[in-house]
Design an enzyme around this catalytic site. Structure first.
Site, PDB file in Angstrom:
ATOM      1  N   CYS A  94     -26.264  -0.207 -16.375  1.00 32.51           N
ATOM      2  CA  CYS A  94     -26.093   1.041 -15.617  1.00 32.51           C
ATOM      3  C   CYS A  94     -25.238   0.785 -14.371  1.00 32.51           C
ATOM      4  O   CYS A  94     -24.037   0.589 -14.493  1.00 32.51           O
ATOM      5  CB  CYS A  94     -27.436   1.684 -15.297  1.00 32.51           C
ATOM      6  SG  CYS A  94     -27.251   3.435 -14.820  1.00 32.51           S
ATOM      7  N   HIS A 172     -30.130   2.256 -20.360  1.00 34.55           N
ATOM      8  CA  HIS A 172     -31.144   1.335 -19.848  1.00 34.55           C
ATOM      9  C   HIS A 172     -32.054   0.795 -20.963  1.00 34.55           C
ATOM     10  O   HIS A 172     -33.087   1.402 -21.253  1.00 34.55           O
ATOM     11  CB  HIS A 172     -32.033   2.045 -18.830  1.00 34.55           C
ATOM     12  CG  HIS A 172     -31.386   2.310 -17.516  1.00 34.55           C
ATOM     13  ND1 HIS A 172     -31.357   1.381 -16.494  1.00 34.55           N
ATOM     14  CD2 HIS A 172     -30.748   3.407 -17.045  1.00 34.55           C
ATOM     15  CE1 HIS A 172     -30.732   1.897 -15.445  1.00 34.55           C
ATOM     16  NE2 HIS A 172     -30.354   3.123 -15.749  1.00 34.55           N
ATOM     17  N   GLU A 174     -34.057  -1.529 -20.620  1.00 30.79           N
ATOM     18  CA  GLU A 174     -35.292  -1.954 -19.952  1.00 30.79           C
ATOM     19  C   GLU A 174     -36.245  -0.787 -19.675  1.00 30.79           C
ATOM     20  O   GLU A 174     -37.382  -1.005 -19.254  1.00 30.79           O
ATOM     21  CB  GLU A 174     -34.958  -2.695 -18.649  1.00 30.79           C
ATOM     22  CG  GLU A 174     -34.593  -1.842 -17.456  1.00 30.79           C
ATOM     23  CD  GLU A 174     -33.166  -1.317 -17.431  1.00 30.79           C
ATOM     24  OE1 GLU A 174     -32.702  -0.909 -16.359  1.00 30.79           O
ATOM     25  OE2 GLU A 174     -32.501  -1.308 -18.504  1.00 30.79           O
TER      26      GLU A 174
END
Length: 227
Positions: A94, A172, A174
């Site tokens: 990002c 993302h 994560e």
């Protein structure tokens, strides 16, 4: 293998107590791949002494824009260029994706078409890959040497590979559903249109391909390739 996490922002206080900061999300994502992690809070002006101090580097997301005037931006760009020149594998997610592109000659801007929030589908070299996104800024002009690995109609440069030196991703891997839900509550109101937040919440239960991206990132650190 030692991975240095360059933390460019912090998770909302409301989420940090249970989930940890952004570095903890990446340590969880990449667990089981044999990495040891050390974090530098570059957003708070804590930087490593050398680009070769770790075997690989990862730059996290941030609420800040890569093009904004913050004290950490210029030294982080210098660090990126040092890492790139030293040919130490570099991963950006990002904001990390954006600041690497900007440091190497690309252009990042607040995208006129607005936000991408929640589960998004991408064309990943002919395959469909779904990941959670949370961004309005994006890379609108690629640096020399950057090749597109993934895109969709909203985000042309959703994943970039810089030969064997850097691998960067706009969404993302994560972020799981619970974290996106938390962001929608903590950072969404007043920033993201209400209809988009509602649509993102409706998609929370649909699976995403975080584990695939974890494997891609680990592969890049170990072999400097992505499949």
């Amino acid at each position: 293998m030692k991975i240095g996490i360059l933390q460019a922002g912090h998770a909302p206080d409301e989420l940090r107590a249970d989930r940890g900061d952004f570095n903890a999300l990446f340590e969880t994502l990449l667990a089981g791949h044999g990495f040891d992690f050390t974090t530098w809070d570059v957003v708070d002006m804590s930087f490593p002494a050398s680009a070769t101090l770790c075997d690989g580097w990862l730059i996290t997301g941030s609420k800040h824009g890569a093009y904004e005037d913050h004290p950490f931006i210029a030294p982080l760009e210098n660090m990126i260029r040092d890492i790139y020149a030293a040919k130490v594998p570099l991963v950006g997610i990002c904001f990390g994706h954006q600041i690497i592109a900007q440091a190497l000659g690309g252009k990042v801007e607040k995208f006129a078409q607005g936000w991408a929030v929640g589960r998004q589908s991408y064309d990943w070299q002919g395959e469909t890959v779904a990941l959670n996104a949370w961004h309005q800024d994006q890379v609108v002009s690629r640096p020399a040497g950057a090749t597109v690995m993934a895109s969709n109609r909203f985000c042309e440069n959703a994943a970039l590979i810089y030969e064997d030196r850097a691998f960067t991703v706009q969404p993302h891997p994560e972020f799981d559903a619970d974290f996106v839900d938390g962001l929608a509550r903590c950072r969404g109101p007043g920033n993201v249109p209400v209809a988009q937040l509602a649509a993102a919440k409706e998609r929370l239960a649909i699976p995403v391909d975080n584990s695939r991206l974890a494997n891609n990132i680990a592969q890049f650190f170990k072999t400097r390739t992505v499949s």
